[in-house]
Motif scaffolding. Sequence first.
Motif, PDB file in Angstrom:
ATOM      1  N   PRO A  45       0.833  -1.211   0.000  1.00  0.00           N
ATOM      2  CA  PRO A  45       0.000   0.000   0.000  1.00  0.00           C
ATOM      3  C   PRO A  45       0.869   1.263   0.000  1.00  0.00           C
ATOM      4  N   CYS A  69     -10.495  -9.435   3.681  1.00  0.00           N
ATOM      5  CA  CYS A  69      -9.825  -8.232   3.182  1.00  0.00           C
ATOM      6  C   CYS A  69     -10.790  -7.465   2.289  1.00  0.00           C
ATOM      7  N   THR A  71     -11.801  -3.357   0.488  1.00  0.00           N
ATOM      8  CA  THR A  71     -11.354  -2.008   0.133  1.00  0.00           C
ATOM      9  C   THR A  71     -12.506  -1.031   0.273  1.00  0.00           C
ATOM     10  N   TYR A  80      -8.762   2.878   1.413  1.00  0.00           N
ATOM     11  CA  TYR A  80      -8.257   2.051   2.502  1.00  0.00           C
ATOM     12  C   TYR A  80      -8.477   0.560   2.237  1.00  0.00           C
ATOM     13  N   ILE A  81      -7.548  -0.239   2.771  1.00  0.00           N
ATOM     14  CA  ILE A  81      -7.707  -1.693   2.832  1.00  0.00           C
ATOM     15  C   ILE A  81      -7.791  -2.083   4.299  1.00  0.00           C
ATOM     16  N   THR A 102      -4.298  -2.174   8.527  1.00  0.00           N
ATOM     17  CA  THR A 102      -4.932  -1.186   7.649  1.00  0.00           C
ATOM     18  C   THR A 102      -3.903  -0.651   6.673  1.00  0.00           C
ATOM     19  N   MET A 116      -6.057  -1.212  -5.319  1.00  0.00           N
ATOM     20  CA  MET A 116      -6.139  -1.534  -3.893  1.00  0.00           C
ATOM     21  C   MET A 116      -6.977  -2.797  -3.668  1.00  0.00           C
ATOM     22  N   ASN A 117      -7.991  -2.992  -4.497  1.00  0.00           N
ATOM     23  CA  ASN A 117      -8.755  -4.242  -4.432  1.00  0.00           C
ATOM     24  C   ASN A 117      -7.871  -5.435  -4.765  1.00  0.00           C
ATOM     25  N   ALA A 120      -5.740  -6.203  -1.798  1.00  0.00           N
ATOM     26  CA  ALA A 120      -6.537  -6.889  -0.775  1.00  0.00           C
ATOM     27  C   ALA A 120      -6.675  -8.371  -1.110  1.00  0.00           C
TER      28      ALA A 120
END
Length: 252
Positions: A45, A69, A71, A80-81, A102, A116-117, A120
């Motif tokens: 991240p 997990c 997003t 954010y994750i 996080t 970000m997905n 995750a």
Amino acid sequence: MRKIETDIWVPNEEKKGWVKYAGQRKVREVWEELCTTLKEEGVYPPEYFLLERDFENRELFPKLADVYCFTRWGSNEGIYIDVNMLISDEEEKKYKQIHFATGKSLGETEEEFDRMNYIAGYIYRLFMGNGSIHARYMLVPGKESQITHKKLLKRAEYEAVAQMKQRMFLANSVGLTRPIGDYADELAVKLMIVKAMQNFELPEDKLIELAKQENILDVIYPLCRKVMEPSLFEIEDLLASCKSLLKKGGAI
């Protein structure tokens, strides 16, 4: 892909070829392995990745049942994750979900949300695997014939798709200076390898060699990458010399 173990397993002296449970790994060891892996793969991240205080105060990693997990968009900025762990609570004799870590990115585009997905999902697979048993762990001594070209081709196809996804999200990462074209040669050759394996069956001795490897495309790629330079030259020559790019068949 590799898997991060939270349990400790050692050889079982009473049963040759078997392992037995020997306790839990330390939280700090698991966390450092996770962070190192994400950085090596270029999917750490970009803004920060923080371990939850509850886990910081633990010495040993609890018995893990599942990982969640997801997003989300930040209320003020960024994406954010959240990583939650479903653990076995031996004192209360039940399972409970606790927050593990996080991650954050300051980017707010749809491309960054998709990336970000991906991160995750990558974290989930690091802990829980990809839903299949690696071929090399299913090898039985004296029964190598169970490894077939079809099985190896399926693995190669899976690896090719996974690497295309990874390179795409690397190119979309915040602050990355390398464009997606920088990965084109490697991806093109690996796709050509998959295509070749569809048309040509490898002999048994080569199948056994590949079945013992973690990533078979990475093994074959150094041998085949030299074909890319003349192929790229031919494409450049065709684009430069044809009278029109719109003519059917690219007639010169």
